[in-house]
Design an enzyme around this catalytic site. Sequence first.
Site: not given
Length: 245
Positions: A151, A10
């Site tokens: 996510h 990420e």
Amino acid sequence: MSRQILLDTETTGLEAREHRVIEIGCIELRDRKVTAEQRWYLNPERDSDPGALAVHGLTTEFLADKPRFHQIADEVIEFLRGAELLIHNAAFDVGFMDKELERAGRPERIASLCTVTDTVRMAKRLHPGQKASLDALCRRYGIDNSHRELHGALLDARLLAEVYLAMTGGQAALGLISEPTGGRRDPTAAETAAAFTTDLSRPLRVIRASDEELVAHVERLQYIVKKSGKRLWDGELAQASLPSG
């Protein structure tokens, strides 16, 4: 013994030149069995773009006390070294990881540490013309991703592990560890062992059609031949027999 690592990251945004990695998630496979998982949260020393924050939900406040990449670079390098990395859209994650290594003053690059397989390209070869996003592949292979509201690198690496095993061998029942509501934590070793139990020695279960399903199948073929006037199914109809009794 083969060693593969499903890796995801990420980031604070989409451009590696200006944005930073804030989470690295890894699932290690040895001979198609999960043997370890690893996650690093990182202080990027900058805010995430609003669009990126909406995707991963990792706030500047949450990341403030996490290490900088250069502080865990040795650990990351040694964990990845010599493995085959399986990454969904590999160019993105590799680009960010290489940039972090460069900023840390490290000479290593991902390609010098590992081989890299892009699972997006693998999926497109297997299913040409079909969507190859992780969500689309979870739907295709019947993998539950309903808990993926945001996510997360480790969560997505877990899902990718299930997708990869399904794409390459028809087995994907890893049993995901869900992220807890209202916070984030790493699973315990016991949870990891329980969640990733896979027995490849058991034979595949074969489910045969019932008598009722066989009757319905033959009747449907006969109906199609009658309506279409085509005889494409004659060979199958000649071989098919209705169950006795």
